[in-house]
Design an enzyme around this catalytic site. Sequence first.
Site, PDB file in Angstrom:
ATOM      1  N   ASN A  10       0.877  -1.168   0.000  1.00 29.55           N
ATOM      2  CA  ASN A  10       0.000   0.000   0.000  1.00 29.55           C
ATOM      3  C   ASN A  10       0.916   1.219   0.000  1.00 29.55           C
ATOM      4  O   ASN A  10       1.444   1.608   1.049  1.00 29.55           O
ATOM      5  CB  ASN A  10      -0.890  -0.054   1.252  1.00 29.55           C
ATOM      6  CG  ASN A  10      -1.843   1.130   1.337  1.00 29.55           C
ATOM      7  OD1 ASN A  10      -1.768   2.054   0.524  1.00 29.55           O
ATOM      8  ND2 ASN A  10      -2.721   1.107   2.327  1.00 29.55           N
ATOM      9  N   ARG A  94      -2.482  -1.958  -3.595  1.00 28.14           N
ATOM     10  CA  ARG A  94      -3.687  -1.160  -3.405  1.00 28.14           C
ATOM     11  C   ARG A  94      -3.598   0.029  -4.361  1.00 28.14           C
ATOM     12  O   ARG A  94      -2.615   0.775  -4.337  1.00 28.14           O
ATOM     13  CB  ARG A  94      -3.761  -0.650  -1.966  1.00 28.14           C
ATOM     14  CG  ARG A  94      -4.921   0.301  -1.780  1.00 28.14           C
ATOM     15  CD  ARG A  94      -4.922   0.925  -0.408  1.00 28.14           C
ATOM     16  NE  ARG A  94      -6.075   1.780  -0.261  1.00 28.14           N
ATOM     17  CZ  ARG A  94      -6.073   2.943   0.375  1.00 28.14           C
ATOM     18  NH1 ARG A  94      -4.960   3.396   0.926  1.00 28.14           N
ATOM     19  NH2 ARG A  94      -7.162   3.647   0.474  1.00 28.14           N
ATOM     20  N   HIS A 183     -12.631   3.212  -0.271  1.00 24.52           N
ATOM     21  CA  HIS A 183     -12.635   2.208   0.815  1.00 24.52           C
ATOM     22  C   HIS A 183     -13.346   0.934   0.373  1.00 24.52           C
ATOM     23  O   HIS A 183     -13.833   0.166   1.203  1.00 24.52           O
ATOM     24  CB  HIS A 183     -13.368   2.712   2.083  1.00 24.52           C
ATOM     25  CG  HIS A 183     -12.702   3.823   2.803  1.00 24.52           C
ATOM     26  ND1 HIS A 183     -13.416   4.818   3.441  1.00 24.52           N
ATOM     27  CD2 HIS A 183     -11.397   4.099   3.025  1.00 24.52           C
ATOM     28  CE1 HIS A 183     -12.575   5.671   4.004  1.00 24.52           C
ATOM     29  NE2 HIS A 183     -11.341   5.260   3.772  1.00 24.52           N
ATOM     30  N   LEU A 212     -15.350   3.836   9.658  1.00 24.20           N
ATOM     31  CA  LEU A 212     -15.023   5.084  10.349  1.00 24.20           C
ATOM     32  C   LEU A 212     -13.569   5.055  10.801  1.00 24.20           C
ATOM     33  O   LEU A 212     -13.235   4.544  11.868  1.00 24.20           O
ATOM     34  CB  LEU A 212     -15.942   5.271  11.567  1.00 24.20           C
ATOM     35  CG  LEU A 212     -17.449   5.090  11.319  1.00 24.20           C
ATOM     36  CD1 LEU A 212     -18.226   5.239  12.621  1.00 24.20           C
ATOM     37  CD2 LEU A 212     -17.941   6.094  10.280  1.00 24.20           C
ATOM     38  N   GLY A 213     -12.690   5.548   9.959  1.00 26.11           N
ATOM     39  CA  GLY A 213     -11.279   5.657  10.318  1.00 26.11           C
ATOM     40  C   GLY A 213     -10.930   7.121  10.283  1.00 26.11           C
ATOM     41  O   GLY A 213     -11.789   7.981  10.547  1.00 26.11           O
ATOM     42  N   ARG A 244     -11.253  15.902   6.781  1.00 26.77           N
ATOM     43  CA  ARG A 244     -12.085  16.311   5.633  1.00 26.77           C
ATOM     44  C   ARG A 244     -13.480  16.698   6.085  1.00 26.77           C
ATOM     45  O   ARG A 244     -14.047  16.081   6.988  1.00 26.77           O
ATOM     46  CB  ARG A 244     -12.200  15.177   4.608  1.00 26.77           C
ATOM     47  CG  ARG A 244     -10.895  14.754   4.008  1.00 26.77           C
ATOM     48  CD  ARG A 244     -11.118  13.748   2.887  1.00 26.77           C
ATOM     49  NE  ARG A 244      -9.887  13.056   2.575  1.00 26.77           N
ATOM     50  CZ  ARG A 244      -9.717  11.730   2.665  1.00 26.77           C
ATOM     51  NH1 ARG A 244     -10.721  10.945   3.029  1.00 26.77           N
ATOM     52  NH2 ARG A 244      -8.559  11.188   2.383  1.00 26.77           N
ATOM     53  N   MET A 286     -10.125  10.325  17.904  1.00 25.77           N
ATOM     54  CA  MET A 286     -11.376  10.208  18.662  1.00 25.77           C
ATOM     55  C   MET A 286     -11.134   9.948  20.150  1.00 25.77           C
ATOM     56  O   MET A 286     -11.911  10.369  20.999  1.00 25.77           O
ATOM     57  CB  MET A 286     -12.231   9.107  18.037  1.00 25.77           C
ATOM     58  CG  MET A 286     -13.658   9.071  18.503  1.00 25.77           C
ATOM     59  SD  MET A 286     -14.522  10.665  18.392  1.00 25.77           S
ATOM     60  CE  MET A 286     -15.049  10.709  16.688  1.00 25.77           C
ATOM     61  N   GLY A 335     -14.694   3.063  14.271  1.00 28.48           N
ATOM     62  CA  GLY A 335     -15.818   2.121  14.291  1.00 28.48           C
ATOM     63  C   GLY A 335     -15.539   0.894  15.138  1.00 28.48           C
ATOM     64  O   GLY A 335     -16.419   0.379  15.824  1.00 28.48           O
ATOM     65  N   GLU A 336     -14.288   0.413  15.105  1.00 34.33           N
ATOM     66  CA  GLU A 336     -13.952  -0.795  15.858  1.00 34.33           C
ATOM     67  C   GLU A 336     -13.695  -0.518  17.330  1.00 34.33           C
ATOM     68  O   GLU A 336     -13.841  -1.406  18.164  1.00 34.33           O
ATOM     69  CB  GLU A 336     -12.687  -1.444  15.258  1.00 34.33           C
ATOM     70  CG  GLU A 336     -12.910  -2.039  13.889  1.00 34.33           C
ATOM     71  CD  GLU A 336     -11.602  -2.375  13.179  1.00 34.33           C
ATOM     72  OE1 GLU A 336     -10.598  -2.674  13.843  1.00 34.33           O
ATOM     73  OE2 GLU A 336     -11.607  -2.326  11.933  1.00 34.33           O
ATOM     74  N   ASN A 337     -13.265   0.712  17.615  1.00 39.50           N
ATOM     75  CA  ASN A 337     -12.778   0.972  18.978  1.00 39.50           C
ATOM     76  C   ASN A 337     -13.590   1.943  19.816  1.00 39.50           C
ATOM     77  O   ASN A 337     -13.429   1.974  21.035  1.00 39.50           O
ATOM     78  CB  ASN A 337     -11.339   1.508  18.912  1.00 39.50           C
ATOM     79  CG  ASN A 337     -10.381   0.483  18.355  1.00 39.50           C
ATOM     80  OD1 ASN A 337     -10.210  -0.585  18.934  1.00 39.50           O
ATOM     81  ND2 ASN A 337      -9.792   0.787  17.217  1.00 39.50           N
ATOM     82  N   GLU A 387      -8.049  -4.924   5.059  1.00 45.37           N
ATOM     83  CA  GLU A 387      -7.889  -4.622   3.634  1.00 45.37           C
ATOM     84  C   GLU A 387      -6.733  -5.406   3.016  1.00 45.37           C
ATOM     85  O   GLU A 387      -6.796  -5.810   1.857  1.00 45.37           O
ATOM     86  CB  GLU A 387      -7.675  -3.116   3.451  1.00 45.37           C
ATOM     87  CG  GLU A 387      -8.946  -2.337   3.765  1.00 45.37           C
ATOM     88  CD  GLU A 387      -8.718  -0.839   3.908  1.00 45.37           C
ATOM     89  OE1 GLU A 387      -8.285  -0.425   5.003  1.00 45.37           O
ATOM     90  OE2 GLU A 387      -8.964  -0.103   2.949  1.00 45.37           O
TER      91      GLU A 387
HETATM   92  P1  AMP Z   1      -7.838   4.238  10.690  1.00 47.74           P
HETATM   93  O1  AMP Z   1      -7.800   5.314   9.650  1.00 47.74           O
HETATM   94  O2  AMP Z   1      -8.838   3.174  10.411  1.00 47.74           O
HETATM   95  O3  AMP Z   1      -6.474   3.700  11.043  1.00 47.74           O
HETATM   96  O4  AMP Z   1      -8.380   4.956  12.026  1.00 47.74           O
HETATM   97  C1  AMP Z   1      -7.581   5.905  12.715  1.00 47.74           C
HETATM   98  C2  AMP Z   1      -8.436   6.620  13.738  1.00 47.74           C
HETATM   99  O5  AMP Z   1      -9.063   5.659  14.622  1.00 47.74           O
HETATM  100  C3  AMP Z   1      -7.664   7.524  14.679  1.00 47.74           C
HETATM  101  O6  AMP Z   1      -7.497   8.798  14.122  1.00 47.74           O
HETATM  102  C4  AMP Z   1      -8.554   7.567  15.921  1.00 47.74           C
HETATM  103  O7  AMP Z   1      -9.466   8.630  15.805  1.00 47.74           O
HETATM  104  C5  AMP Z   1      -9.331   6.270  15.876  1.00 47.74           C
HETATM  105  N1  AMP Z   1      -8.981   5.324  16.927  1.00 47.74           N
HETATM  106  C6  AMP Z   1      -7.958   4.454  16.956  1.00 47.74           C
HETATM  107  N2  AMP Z   1      -7.964   3.769  18.126  1.00 47.74           N
HETATM  108  C7  AMP Z   1      -9.023   4.208  18.843  1.00 47.74           C
HETATM  109  C8  AMP Z   1      -9.574   3.895  20.126  1.00 47.74           C
HETATM  110  N3  AMP Z   1      -9.030   2.961  20.905  1.00 47.74           N
HETATM  111  N4  AMP Z   1     -10.673   4.563  20.513  1.00 47.74           N
HETATM  112  C9  AMP Z   1     -11.236   5.507  19.726  1.00 47.74           C
HETATM  113  N5  AMP Z   1     -10.767   5.846  18.525  1.00 47.74           N
HETATM  114  C10 AMP Z   1      -9.668   5.205  18.079  1.00 47.74           C
END
Ligand code: AMP
Length: 402
Positions: A10, A94, A183, A212-213, A244, A286, A335-337, A387
Site C-alpha cells: 500500500n 492497493r 474504501h 469510520l477511520g 475532511r 477520537m 468504528g472498531e474501537n 484490507e
Molecule cells: P484508521 O484510519 O482506520 O487507522 O483509524 C484511525 C483513527 O481511529 C484515529 O485517528 C482515531 O481517531 C481512531 N482510533 C484508533 N484507536 C481508537 C480507540 N481505541 N478509541 C477511539 N478511537 C480510536
Amino acid sequence: MTPTRILVLNSGSSSVKYQLIDMADGTRLATGLAERIGEETSALHHRPLGTGGEERRREERLADHDAALAAIGEQLDADGMGLESPQLAAIGHRVVHGGLRFTEPTLIDDAVLKEIERLVPVAPLHNPANITGIRTAQRVRPDLPQVAVFDTAFHSAMPEHAARYAIDVETADAHRVRRYGFHGTSHAYVSRRAARLLERDPAQLNLIVLHLGNGASASAVSGGRCVDTSMGLTPLEGLVMGTRSGDIDPAVVFHLRRVAGMDVDAVDELLNKRSGLVGLCGENDMRVIRRRIDEGDEAARLAFDIYIHRLKKYIGAYYAVLGRVDAVVFTAGVGENSAPVREAAVAGLEELGLAVDGELNARGGDVPRLISPEYARVKVAVVPTDEELEIAQQTYALVTAR
Ligand code: AMP
C-alpha cells in the site's frame, strides 16, 4: 512447489505499508511500514509474525521508494522470506482510483499502468504514489505477476441513479465527473465477513457498513453489491472525517473565492486537510476528543455532535435506500474501537429496530461481534476490517485462475 505467498503493498506518497501473507493457510508472515520516505528522518518498522520474532525498527534515510522497497526486502530476507523467494506468487497493490474501467482486480501491464496514470486528475493525492509503488516492485521482480486491487471497484456496481451527480450530462461525461466511492476493499471484506458472523447468505442480506477511520465512508450493500456509498468523485464527500469536511454546499467554494480571495488549491487544502474533526476542534483522534469532552471541552463536544449528526443522517438515508436493513456494521479505527461513537450513532433509532446493548458495546476485542440486544430487529455489529487480507485474497484468486 507452487508459490502461495502474496506481498501486499500500500504505497503512499511518503510511505509504504506492507504485509506478507501465505495463502495456503492464510498465515500472516510479516508486516511493516516504511515512513517519511525522502526525508532525513525516514524509518522502517518491520514485524515478523508467527515466528516469535520481535519488531525491528531501522532509522535510516530512505531516499525514494526504490530504497524503501530494498530495505523492506532486506528485512524480509533476514527472516528467510526475501523478495527473491520462489515462494512469492505475486505482489498485490492497493490502487485508490480505478475509474470506470477497473471494476475487478487487474493484472498490471503497460496499458493498465497508463490507464491508472490517466486517472491521476481524479486522484491527484493517491494514484501517483500507487504508480510509483508498482514501478518500484516491477523493477525488483519483473518476472512476478503484479496485481492492482482498486478502492473504487466494489462501488462500481452502484446503479446510475446513485452514481450520477445531477449536473449537465455532457460536462459530466466529458470530464468523468461522477461518484466512484472509495474504501471499497474494506466495504467488500466487511460485508462478506458480517454475513458469516450473522450466519446468513450474503445474497439475502441488506447491510449498512460504516467505515469510520481517519477517512470515513458509509455504504448501503444489498445482496453483496454496493447500491450507494457516501464518497464521490474523490474521498471528500460524505461523512465528517478526521481532516475532511465531508458533504458541503459546493457554493462554499465560490463564496470563499469571492469573499476571502482563496484560490482553488487553497480551498482544496482547507476542505481536505483543515476541516472535519481537526477543523472543528483541532484534533482528529477520537480518543483525545472523548477525553476532552469528559473534561468539559465545548469545542470537542460540538465536533463530536456534528460527527454523529452526519453519521445518523447517512444511516437514515441508507435505511430508506435499502427499504429493509438486516444489520448496521461498524469498522476501522473509530468504528472498531469507539463505543461512545457506536452508541451515539444509533441512539434514538429504536423505532427503526436499531439498538445497542451497553455491556456488549463496551466490551473491547478484535474479533467480529454483535453488540445489539437479542430482541433488536436490526443487528448492530463490529467487524474489524482487513484490507490487506482482502487484497491478498483477490490477488491470489486472480493469479491462480490464470
Ligand atoms: P484508521 O484510519 O482506520 O487507522 O483509524 C484511525 C483513527 O481511529 C484515529 O485517528 C482515531 O481517531 C481512531 N482510533 C484508533 N484507536 C481508537 C480507540 N481505541 N478509541 C477511539 N478511537 C480510536
